[in-house]
Design an enzyme around this catalytic site. Sequence first.
Site, short mmCIF file in Angstrom:
data_model
loop_
_atom_site.label_atom_id
_atom_site.label_comp_id
_atom_site.label_asym_id
_atom_site.label_seq_id
_atom_site.Cartn_x
_atom_site.Cartn_y
_atom_site.Cartn_z
N ARG A 169 0.65 -1.29 -0.20
CA ARG A 169 -0.14 0.03 -0.15
C ARG A 169 1.05 1.17 -0.05
NH1 ARG A 169 -1.77 2.12 4.59
NH2 ARG A 169 -1.87 0.03 5.62
N TYR A 171 -18.14 15.83 -16.04
CA TYR A 171 -18.45 14.62 -15.87
C TYR A 171 -19.44 14.30 -14.61
CZ TYR A 171 -17.67 9.64 -14.43
OH TYR A 171 -18.17 8.35 -14.00
N ASP A 185 -8.95 18.24 -15.76
CA ASP A 185 -9.15 17.04 -16.01
C ASP A 185 -9.00 16.66 -17.45
OD1 ASP A 185 -10.32 14.49 -16.81
OD2 ASP A 185 -12.23 14.76 -15.71
N LYS A 235 -8.93 5.58 -19.41
CA LYS A 235 -9.42 5.85 -20.70
C LYS A 235 -8.31 5.84 -21.86
CE LYS A 235 -13.47 6.66 -18.76
NZ LYS A 235 -13.18 6.64 -17.34
#
Length: 381
Positions: free
Chosen positions: A49, A102, A175, A200
């Site tokens: 982690r 979005y 973004d 994406k």
Amino acid sequence: MSSGFNTRAIHAGQDFDPTTGAVTPPIYQTSTFVQDGIGGLRGGYEYGRSGNPTRDSLQTLLASLEGGAHGISFSSGLAAEDALLRSILRPGDHVVLGNDVYGGTYRLITRILGSWGIEVDAVEMNDLDAVRAALRPGSSRVLWVETPSNPLMKITDIAALAEVGRASGALVVVDNTFASPALQRPLELGADVVVHSTTKYLGGHSDVLGGAVITNDDQLAEQVRFLQFAAGAILAPFEAWLTTRGIKTLGVRMERHSANAQAVAEHFVGHPGVERVYYPGLPTHPGHELAARQMKGFGGMLSVALRGGEEAARKLAESTKLFQLAESLGGVESLIGYPSEMTHASVRGTPLEIAPNIVRLSVGIEDVDDLIADLEEALPR
């Protein structure tokens, strides 16, 4: 020695394995690392982690592509946005964002962070006076920019908004998911932070979820890294490796995505069933000249408004064959979506609601004549 974008996409953070000479660095698929005595960490690695070599190589690559000092990866784009916003915001703070961002971003800020006392205003980002009026000096901590926007493909002047945000004391976050760093680099235009859904175009093959935050701000990067570690929304090693593999072809893929989308957009301008085509590569697009200056290509995303209203839009979305009906975007295969009930369902009934006659296309890298024929056959006239 400085290197070009495509060279960095293949080599940044990707040194060959020093033990075996493997050209492709291995996947460090491990949850923990053996210590040489208590606190004797090998390469600084302790637990999956807190750090992993595969994830670190991707983070180096992401920072290089965006021209940033720090890249921090997460398990999804929204996880990246959440960590960034919680690093910046405190109860009572205010966020200004575009009026067609979005839907997931809007939902995160209003429904999750909103209960924590965060306020938000959605404005037309192309209206600098409206942005200035919406900003509250002293409490507006974030100016959130999405360009091209999702799904109406609005183009926002990043450099101008960077000045507006700086004057008011707000961090300017861009973004950059739709453009990717192959086409647009917001940090070079004055933005403070870049976020991505690496799911994406960066991943590019519809086989991995991920997100990223890139910045030159040392203090902010330290705060985001702390939340990455303490809240734990990390990107797993295999997902990091897949994303890195996808990035190696980002430059050439974006050239093909852009060329195909341009051809599709031009073909359907004036089509009897199409009311409007939203694509910044069209000279009639209100942001065309700005996009030509700010971007190195117009991208693979476009939307169409159909004359037949909701019924026609639904029919198109459910009738194509090569364009597959699915959430997401940016993969090598073409996808079609109905934003009103898919990507932007969470903003129905708000100022960000998307008209029901809008269909969004993620234009892939197939033969463009086949893509146009697929749409022609499905489009109502």
